[in-house]
Design a protein around this motif. Structure first.
Motif, mmCIF file in Angstrom:
data_model
loop_
_atom_site.group_PDB
_atom_site.id
_atom_site.type_symbol
_atom_site.label_atom_id
_atom_site.label_comp_id
_atom_site.label_asym_id
_atom_site.label_seq_id
_atom_site.Cartn_x
_atom_site.Cartn_y
_atom_site.Cartn_z
ATOM 1 N N LEU A 51 5.623 -7.760 -8.969
ATOM 2 C CA LEU A 51 4.625 -7.459 -10.011
ATOM 3 C C LEU A 51 4.281 -8.721 -10.809
ATOM 4 N N LEU A 65 0.436 0.980 -8.663
ATOM 5 C CA LEU A 65 1.744 1.106 -8.014
ATOM 6 C C LEU A 65 1.847 2.498 -7.404
ATOM 7 N N SER A 139 7.923 -1.107 -13.910
ATOM 8 C CA SER A 139 6.466 -0.980 -13.760
ATOM 9 C C SER A 139 5.784 -0.861 -15.114
#
Ligand SMILES: Cc1cc2nc3c(=O)[nH]c(=O)nc-3n(C[C@H](O)[C@H](O)[C@H](O)COP(=O)(O)O)c2cc1C
Length: 383
Positions: A51, A65, A139
């Motif tokens: 990421l 994602l 995330s």
């Protein structure tokens, strides 16, 4: 190509690219589409690295994602099985079957260090809360614009957390009932994925599924998935009521893709008849290239594949051994090599940069849309 989905995502083209490969994700986002990183097989450390890398490449452009969140899997009652514990649960019958395949096809061994690394990781997928919570933590500390869930509706806590972070939620549906369930759960976008698709897939064709889902969940926007690799196919999807497309297979033969070289060669040579829905890679039906591997698992005396995530752990070392040796023309490993791919594999006959794929799609879409507009204008002019 402006639709509600392109506006929601803040992109030029509502072309979403599912890929396990960060290079493809960044390239598609930079081409004006929207890259979605498949993270189910990532460790938390890998995800953090990927990421961060994607964000360095896309300079604030949006990306997403994807996780697999099935409701039925081995260990569901306990909230999942630790990666380390997974391998202890593999039955001897299935282990012997895999060993026998490798022996009969003469697939070379791998060194102890690599074997230990696979053993430590469990070769498993992060499909349970125990597995995916650390991935979500990472995330949400990054700049993701969308989180997608496949195989089951996203849990309410995930939707709430995503919305609290200004992250959109998408969910994949293979039937109208799945789509209605996702819609009731409050997702922002539904991906209607037909049986043609690569990866886990149902039995209904995209042509039938998309308009059914569009009708069932309106006004929630729908993306079409399964069998889409060209501008013509995007035009067809839009005609069915979709507000964009979600593609997976087409990226596997791009320059950036991490597809194993021997498998890439097979994809480039394959026809649309050369895929099969098989439980042999994950335990759930998934479309993949037909090969000696799928045929071995179809044998009448083959043991049943294990439940997810055990099947993936069972075959992790075997797949690595096969892929390492598959470049040798005519070898047993080459005959066994396969991977998830959809029926559009028959159209994938050359390697292009992912950016070029997006541009080719957009150009062809515009040509087809113009043709339709001209036809309508001519008909109107003649009457
Ligand atoms: C190699 C491969 C792996 C996939 N893995 C996942 C996954 O982990 N999560 C997911 O939501 N979908 C996965 N899919 C399905 C894609 O998200 C997408 O719906 C599908 O590829 C669309 O059909 P197409 O292959 O005809 O483009 C995968 C597809 C492929 C080809």
């Amino acid at each position: 190509m402006r639709t509600r989905v392109s506006d929601m995502l803040g992109v030029e083209f509502p072309i979403l690219a599912f890929s396990h490969c960060r290079d493809v994700v960044a390239a598609v986002t930079n081409a004006g589409g929207f890259g979605v990183l498949g993270a189910v097989a990532h460790s938390p450390e890998q995800l953090e690295t990927d990421l961060t890398w994607i964000e360095e490449q896309v300079h604030g452009r949006p990306y997403g994602l994807d996780l697999l969140l099935p409701q039925k899997y081995a260990g569901a009652d306990e909230g999942g099985i630790d990666r380390e514990a997974v391998r202890q649960l593999l039955p001897p019958e299935q282990q012997a079957f895999v060993d026998d395949i490798l022996r009969r096809y003469g697939v070379p061994e791998i060194d102890q260090e690599t074997r230990d690394a696979i053993f430590r990781s469990g070769g498993a997928l992060s499909i349970s809360p125990k597995g995916y919570e650390p991935l979500l933590e990472i995330s949400f500390s990054h700049n993701i614009r969308l989180i997608a869930s496949a195989l089951g509706p996203p849990p309410p806590a995930l939707i709430e957390r995503a919305h609290g972070n200004d992250v959109l939620v998408a969910a994949l549906a293979g039937t109208r009932t799945h789509a209605e369930r996702h819609n009731a759960a409050g997702v922002d976008v539904i991906v209607a994925q037909g049986t043609e698709a690569g990866g886990h897939t149902g039995e209904i064709a995209t042509m039938v599924l998309v308009p059914e889902v569009v009708e069932a969940v309106k006004p929630t926007p729908v993306l079409a998935a399964g069998g889409i690799a060209t501008g013509r196919q995007i035009a067809a999807a839009m005609a069915l009521g979709a507000e964009g497309v979600w593609c997976g297979s087409v990226w596997l033969t791009t320059e950036e893709a991490e597809t194993q070289p021997a498998v890439k060669e097979k994809f480039l040579a394959a026809t649309s008849k050369d895929t099969v829905r098989s439980r042999s890679l994950t335990g759930k039906p998934a479309r993949m290239l037909r090969s000696a591997w799928t045929e071995e698992w179809e044998r009448a005396d083959a043991p049943p594949p294990l439940q997810m995530p055990l099947q993936t752990a069972l075959i992790a070392e075997a797949q690595l051994r096969i892929n390492r040796s598959a470049t040798k023309e005519g070898s047993g490993a080459q005959q066994l090599a396969n991977y998830f791919v959809g029926q559009v594999v028959g159209q994938l006959d050359r390697v292009r940069p992912a950016r070029q794929v997006v541009l080719d799609m957009v150009t062809e879409y515009a040509e087809v849309a113009q043709q339709f507009a001209d036809q309508v204008a001519e008909t109107a002019g003649a009457s």
